[in-house]
Write an enzyme that holds these catalytic residues in place. Structure first.
Site, PDB file in Angstrom:
ATOM      1  N   ASN A   7      39.610  37.641  35.904  1.00 44.58           N
ATOM      2  CA  ASN A   7      38.697  38.130  35.969  1.00 44.58           C
ATOM      3  C   ASN A   7      38.050  38.385  33.973  1.00 44.58           C
ATOM      4  O   ASN A   7      37.087  39.587  33.566  1.00 44.58           O
ATOM      5  CB  ASN A   7      38.149  39.678  36.614  1.00 44.58           C
ATOM      6  CG  ASN A   7      38.365  40.167  37.570  1.00 44.58           C
ATOM      7  OD1 ASN A   7      37.040  38.762  38.151  1.00 44.58           O
ATOM      8  ND2 ASN A   7      39.064  40.592  37.894  1.00 44.58           N
ATOM      9  N   ASP A  65      36.609  25.862  41.650  1.00 43.27           N
ATOM     10  CA  ASP A  65      36.695  24.075  41.686  1.00 43.27           C
ATOM     11  C   ASP A  65      37.046  23.150  42.735  1.00 43.27           C
ATOM     12  O   ASP A  65      38.058  23.372  43.263  1.00 43.27           O
ATOM     13  CB  ASP A  65      36.384  23.825  40.624  1.00 43.27           C
ATOM     14  CG  ASP A  65      37.619  24.588  39.668  1.00 43.27           C
ATOM     15  OD1 ASP A  65      38.772  24.209  40.458  1.00 43.27           O
ATOM     16  OD2 ASP A  65      37.545  25.560  39.170  1.00 43.27           O
ATOM     17  N   GLU A 125      41.522  12.965  20.516  1.00 43.09           N
ATOM     18  CA  GLU A 125      39.828  14.519  20.350  1.00 43.09           C
ATOM     19  C   GLU A 125      38.750  14.565  21.515  1.00 43.09           C
ATOM     20  O   GLU A 125      38.060  15.768  21.310  1.00 43.09           O
ATOM     21  CB  GLU A 125      39.071  14.127  19.176  1.00 43.09           C
ATOM     22  CG  GLU A 125      40.262  14.520  17.768  1.00 43.09           C
ATOM     23  CD  GLU A 125      39.866  13.778  16.804  1.00 43.09           C
ATOM     24  OE1 GLU A 125      40.182  14.959  15.129  1.00 43.09           O
ATOM     25  OE2 GLU A 125      38.860  13.173  16.878  1.00 43.09           O
ATOM     26  N   CYS A 137      39.470  33.629  43.524  1.00 35.67           N
ATOM     27  CA  CYS A 137      39.110  34.108  42.827  1.00 35.67           C
ATOM     28  C   CYS A 137      38.702  34.230  41.416  1.00 35.67           C
ATOM     29  O   CYS A 137      39.339  34.508  40.813  1.00 35.67           O
ATOM     30  CB  CYS A 137      39.141  35.441  43.360  1.00 35.67           C
ATOM     31  SG  CYS A 137      38.049  36.569  43.089  1.00 35.67           S
ATOM     32  N   LYS A 186      45.088  37.445  46.919  1.00 37.44           N
ATOM     33  CA  LYS A 186      43.923  37.218  47.041  1.00 37.44           C
ATOM     34  C   LYS A 186      44.589  37.192  45.225  1.00 37.44           C
ATOM     35  O   LYS A 186      44.303  38.064  44.653  1.00 37.44           O
ATOM     36  CB  LYS A 186      42.213  38.356  47.038  1.00 37.44           C
ATOM     37  CG  LYS A 186      41.449  37.842  45.826  1.00 37.44           C
ATOM     38  CD  LYS A 186      40.427  38.835  47.220  1.00 37.44           C
ATOM     39  CE  LYS A 186      39.000  38.898  45.383  1.00 37.44           C
ATOM     40  NZ  LYS A 186      38.469  40.024  45.829  1.00 37.44           N
ATOM     41  N   ARG A 202      36.398  43.077  30.165  1.00 37.41           N
ATOM     42  CA  ARG A 202      36.869  43.797  31.149  1.00 37.41           C
ATOM     43  C   ARG A 202      37.114  44.784  30.535  1.00 37.41           C
ATOM     44  O   ARG A 202      39.092  44.814  31.336  1.00 37.41           O
ATOM     45  CB  ARG A 202      37.239  43.302  32.296  1.00 37.41           C
ATOM     46  CG  ARG A 202      36.538  44.435  33.335  1.00 37.41           C
ATOM     47  CD  ARG A 202      37.165  43.429  34.831  1.00 37.41           C
ATOM     48  NE  ARG A 202      36.695  44.545  36.078  1.00 37.41           N
ATOM     49  CZ  ARG A 202      36.915  44.587  36.850  1.00 37.41           C
ATOM     50  NH1 ARG A 202      37.965  43.939  37.248  1.00 37.41           N
ATOM     51  NH2 ARG A 202      36.327  44.472  38.151  1.00 37.41           N
ATOM     52  N   GLU A 211      26.191  49.742  64.902  1.00 35.77           N
ATOM     53  CA  GLU A 211      26.914  48.653  63.844  1.00 35.77           C
ATOM     54  C   GLU A 211      28.024  48.199  64.524  1.00 35.77           C
ATOM     55  O   GLU A 211      28.415  47.310  64.114  1.00 35.77           O
ATOM     56  CB  GLU A 211      26.836  49.242  62.842  1.00 35.77           C
ATOM     57  CG  GLU A 211      25.608  49.397  62.113  1.00 35.77           C
ATOM     58  CD  GLU A 211      25.423  49.866  60.591  1.00 35.77           C
ATOM     59  OE1 GLU A 211      24.958  50.099  59.664  1.00 35.77           O
ATOM     60  OE2 GLU A 211      26.832  51.197  60.910  1.00 35.77           O
ATOM     61  N   GLY A 228      36.273  36.622  40.100  1.00 32.95           N
ATOM     62  CA  GLY A 228      34.778  37.214  39.517  1.00 32.95           C
ATOM     63  C   GLY A 228      33.640  36.476  40.683  1.00 32.95           C
ATOM     64  O   GLY A 228      32.969  35.919  39.981  1.00 32.95           O
ATOM     65  N   GLY A 229      34.486  36.622  41.598  1.00 30.72           N
ATOM     66  CA  GLY A 229      34.333  35.820  42.165  1.00 30.72           C
ATOM     67  C   GLY A 229      34.202  33.826  42.327  1.00 30.72           C
ATOM     68  O   GLY A 229      35.635  33.888  42.276  1.00 30.72           O
ATOM     69  N   ASP A 246      30.885  37.312  43.919  1.00 30.50           N
ATOM     70  CA  ASP A 246      30.775  38.710  43.797  1.00 30.50           C
ATOM     71  C   ASP A 246      29.652  39.256  44.456  1.00 30.50           C
ATOM     72  O   ASP A 246      28.919  40.558  44.656  1.00 30.50           O
ATOM     73  CB  ASP A 246      31.119  39.530  42.986  1.00 30.50           C
ATOM     74  CG  ASP A 246      32.278  39.567  41.952  1.00 30.50           C
ATOM     75  OD1 ASP A 246      33.295  39.292  43.240  1.00 30.50           O
ATOM     76  OD2 ASP A 246      32.622  39.343  40.839  1.00 30.50           O
TER      77      ASP A 246
HETATM   78  C1  GLA Z   1      36.285  40.911  40.395  1.00 35.23           C
HETATM   79  C2  GLA Z   1      36.491  40.454  41.975  1.00 35.23           C
HETATM   80  C3  GLA Z   1      36.230  40.916  42.903  1.00 35.23           C
HETATM   81  C4  GLA Z   1      37.423  41.877  43.205  1.00 35.23           C
HETATM   82  C5  GLA Z   1      37.458  42.790  41.669  1.00 35.23           C
HETATM   83  C6  GLA Z   1      37.912  43.402  41.360  1.00 35.23           C
HETATM   84  O1  GLA Z   1      35.706  41.097  39.955  1.00 35.23           O
HETATM   85  O2  GLA Z   1      35.494  39.203  42.362  1.00 35.23           O
HETATM   86  O3  GLA Z   1      36.137  40.627  44.686  1.00 35.23           O
HETATM   87  O4  GLA Z   1      38.710  41.849  43.305  1.00 35.23           O
HETATM   88  O5  GLA Z   1      37.555  41.968  40.736  1.00 35.23           O
HETATM   89  O6  GLA Z   1      38.311  44.362  40.328  1.00 35.23           O
END
Ligand code: GLA
Length: 729
Positions: free
Chosen positions: A479, A530, A175, A522, A475, A442, A610, A524-525, A544
């Site tokens: 998410n 970890d 547990e 990745c 990548k 999402r 730039e 969501g960033g 992100d």
């Molecule tokens: C996540 C990732 C972003 C991008 C989007 C695409 O948020 O962190 O860098 O790849 O998904 O949906």
């Protein structure tokens, strides 16, 4: 030998170059913790004290001795039900419903090399490492607990993992299970933890460990944006440069739980392990559960040194694969350049622009597959949308390669959209509870990666994609958090853990099949940033949030454990898409150069000036890439408390250094800021490569560098130092 066993008293001593760890199987067979800290010699059982304490009961074996109590003695692996009322590392429910596991020393083994863990990431090392395995057993239920210690003596690293094996006849349910417990019989400690949210991960919090338990962790199925599975327990007066501190880094990417508690006698206990909620793991006869590894490190020289121990350990002994030591490609990612709105020509154009500026790779982010013009549909349908691209994937990659640029692609294999062919064909492959409407996030659901057939199907689809052309980077995104925990085939109490093992299994197969592909993690960033993921993906998109000023803090927090080579970091457009803030291109470049460097913007929209500046940034990064990815990283300021953010990289031979400073604030009649450097040789002379100014290392480090007062918000400075001959100074 780093591991020593003293037979008479049954004392185990682990010595690393600068630390000592000691425990003892006492006369009753209980494994008591004696010490962890600065290296000492000799036996430390004299630290154990025995007093008759009210309401602290005594094990039966202690007979008349009312001074022997599990409630007061420091323990190596405390379990619930034996008279220790503090937080337990282990809770087992036996077949009769009782919760007790009376663990006593049974045997041990000392071996050359570092143990590995089946199906789980773990620190790896060569012959220089050693393993200590201590078997504890409950004589009634025959439950065995194998404590594993991996010792990397020169790295000052000790790892701990635990195997729980049901050697009895009856089913048990685990547990709660931690892999490391640290009991401190004296001292007052602070806890440094790293909290956050999506797009603002790993903020440092320092609190006092007092009476009552401080708990942090994740029940999201991932290690999470909210709390990183890595903490520091530090003596009160510990600073960046001095004092004692201990790190506990969980090598795991799912639900975890850390607890710190000061007990009634002011002793401190810290536990790192699996999250208790959503977890009740049945073990039939002969079955076993492996508790993921915790990496322990002790520093007697402050937080900075502790970070160096972890950076080295993760870079050299956790990250693997072809890219472990290779300089990472400078890439441009299509996400903030065009989001879902692109064609094959958009990506080819991005590649041609990238080539002109000297970048190595273009990455096609989300939106290239199935029906996917926004984030509401298509996940799970891993076939190329050739209509959108206007060509096959292979043709597009050929054009990109012909422009002299490598190609990378985004995937999110763990997910399914309700609006997808996959979901329509296999609704039970998504994690949700029958009869209930699942939580959407999402507008997507999570695939049940605890099931092999689900993983196999997705694996095949992904392989078909990866074989359509010369794909050199992936990548791997994730998410949403898990919810509605249920599986059509896996026991509910196992799903969270088995899911993560399924993920690791998939990643391992992918790495084995495509050893030359660089996989960047990745979620969501930085939602799954970890050490567990780093075993499979040597770099991870850090956040992100690409705003340079926010990134300073995110990367500061990240730097306590994770080396720059793991930190995905890009220059993006202004106003920044997450904050609306405007910062100079030079500042954005400076901040992004503290990781694996890249761009995340529409290169076609850049002005000529730039473009010229970006060309120089790329040249500069390439020149310093070795230093950044393999050098020693020093924090020179605390950006939460000081106006300036400052950090530096020093090469291993201490001949070269790169210092970065960003002024976070500007005020009228601004006082001068001085930045003191670190890690140089005091007696060597270093030349500022640009200004040709020469000073002794001792001067740069103790007297510092005055930063010019200039009228510009978020002004950044980069200073390169090179050791030179001592004459003319
Ligand atoms: C996540 C990732 C972003 C991008 C989007 C695409 O948020 O962190 O860098 O790849 O998904 O949906």
């Amino acid at each position: 030998m780093a591991i020593n066993f003293q037979e008479e008293k049954r004392i185990f001593t682990i010595q690393t170059t600068h630390s000592t760890y000691q425990m003892m199987a006492d006369k009753h067979g209980f494994l008591l913790h004696l010490y962890y800290g600065k290296r000492v010699e000799g036996e430390l059982d004299y630290l154990l004290t025995h007093y008759d304490r009210g309401f602290s009961g005594n094990p039966y074996d202690a007979g008349e001795d009312r001074t022997y109590s599990m409630d007061t003695l420091p323990q190596e692996y405390p379990s619930l039900g034996n008279g220790d009322y503090r937080n337990a590392a282990l809770v087992i429910c036996n077949h009769d419903g009782s919760r007790s596991c009376d663990l006593r020393y049974k045997s041990h083994r000392i071996e050359k090399g570092k143990y590995g863990l089946k199906g789980l990431p773990a620190v790896y090392a060569g012959e220089e490492a050693q393993t200590l395995e201590i078997v504890l057993e409950d004589s009634v239920t025959k439950v065995q607990v194998v404590l594993l210690y991996g010792v990397l003596p020169e790295e000052d690293i000790i790892t701990r993992s635990v195997k729980i094996i049901n050697q009895g006849e009856h089913k048990i349910v685990v547990e709660k299970a931690a892999s490391a417990c640290l009991d401190f019989v004296n001292g007052n400690y602070d806890l440094l933890s790293f909290y956050g949210r999506h797009a603002m991960e790993r903020n440092l919090q320092r609190t006092s460990i007092g009476h009552g338990t401080q708990v942090l962790g994740s029940r999201r199925g991932t290690s999470s944006h909210q709390y990183n599975p890595a903490v520091i327990v530090a003596e009160k007066d510990t600073t960046e440069d001095a004092g004692s501190c201990y790190g506990m880094v969980f090598v795991y990417s799912g639900n975890f739980q850390f607890e710190a508690e000061q007990d009634q006698f002011n002793q401190t206990r810290a536990l790192m392990g699996l999250q208790r909620e959503y977890f009740s793991y049945p073990l039939e006869q002969k079955e076993e559960l492996i508790v993921p590894e915790t990496i322990l490190a002790y520093s007697g020289e402050g937080l900075g040194h502790l970070s160096h121990l972890y950076h080295r350990c993760i870079r050299e002994h956790v990250c693997r694969g072809a890219y472990k030591n290779q300089i990472r490609p400078i890439l441009v990612n299509s996400w903030e350049a065009s989001y879902f709105d692109f064609t094959g020509e958009t990506i080819c154009k991005l590649a041609r622009d990238a080539a002109e500026l000297g970048m190595d790779m273009v990455v096609m982010d989300d939106g290239w597959f199935g029906k996917r013009d926004d984030d509401n549909s298509g996940l799970g349908d891993w076939y190329v949308n050739e209509r959108k691209l206007g060509c096959t994937l292979g043709e597009m990659i050929e054009k990109i390669n012909a422009a002299g640029v490598k190609f990378g692609i985004w995937i999110e294999p763990e997910m399914v959209s309700e609006d997808s062919d996959l979901y329509r064909a296999h609704p039970d492959w998504a994690i949700k509870i029958p009869g209930r409407k699942p939580n959407r996030s999402r507008n997507q659901l999570v695939l049940d990666f605890s099931r092999e057939e689900v993983r196999e199907h997705i694996f095949e689809q992904i392989c078909k994609i990866l074989e359509q052309g010369n794909i050199e980077y992936v990548k791997w995104d994730m998410n949403r958090s898990l919810s509605d925990i249920y599986s059509a085939t896996t026991d509910c109490g196992k799903v969270m853990y088995d899911y993560v093992l399924g993920l690791y299994d998939f990643l391992e197969k992918l790495n084995q099949r495509y050893p030359q592909i660089l996989i960047e993690g990745c979620s969501g960033g930085g939602g799954r940033f970890d050490a567990g993921m780093m075993y499979y993906t040597p770099q991870i998109w850090c956040s992100d949030n690409t705003d340079a000023m926010d990134r300073i803090r995110i990367q500061y927090g990240t730097s306590f454990f994770y080396p720059a080579s793991t930190v995905g970091s890009h220059v993006s457009a202004v106003p920044n898409h997450q904050t609306g803030r405007k910062t100079a291109l030079f500042t954005r470049g400076t901040v992004a150069m503290a990781g694996t460097f890249g761009y995340e913007l529409d290169l076609g929209k850049l002005s000529r000036e730039e473009k010229e500046e970006i060309k120089l940034q790329i040249q500069e990064y390439k020149k310093n890439a070795e230093l950044i990815q393999k050098g020693t990283y020093y924090r020179l300021s605390n950006p939460y408390q000081e106006e300036q953010a400052a950090w530096m990289f020093v090469s291993e031979n201490q001949e070269q250094a790169l210092i970065s400073v960003v002024m976070q604030e500007i005020h009228g009649n601004m006082p001068v800021t001085y930045v003191k450097l670190k890690g140089l040789k005091p007696d060597a002379v270093y030349e500022n490569v640009e200004s040709k100014e020469k000073r002794f290392g001792s001067a740069w480090m103790n007297a510092g560098i005055p930063i010019p007062v200039e009228m510009e918000e978020y002004r950044a400075y980069r200073i390169e130092l090179q050791e030179c001959r001592r004459e003319n100074i």
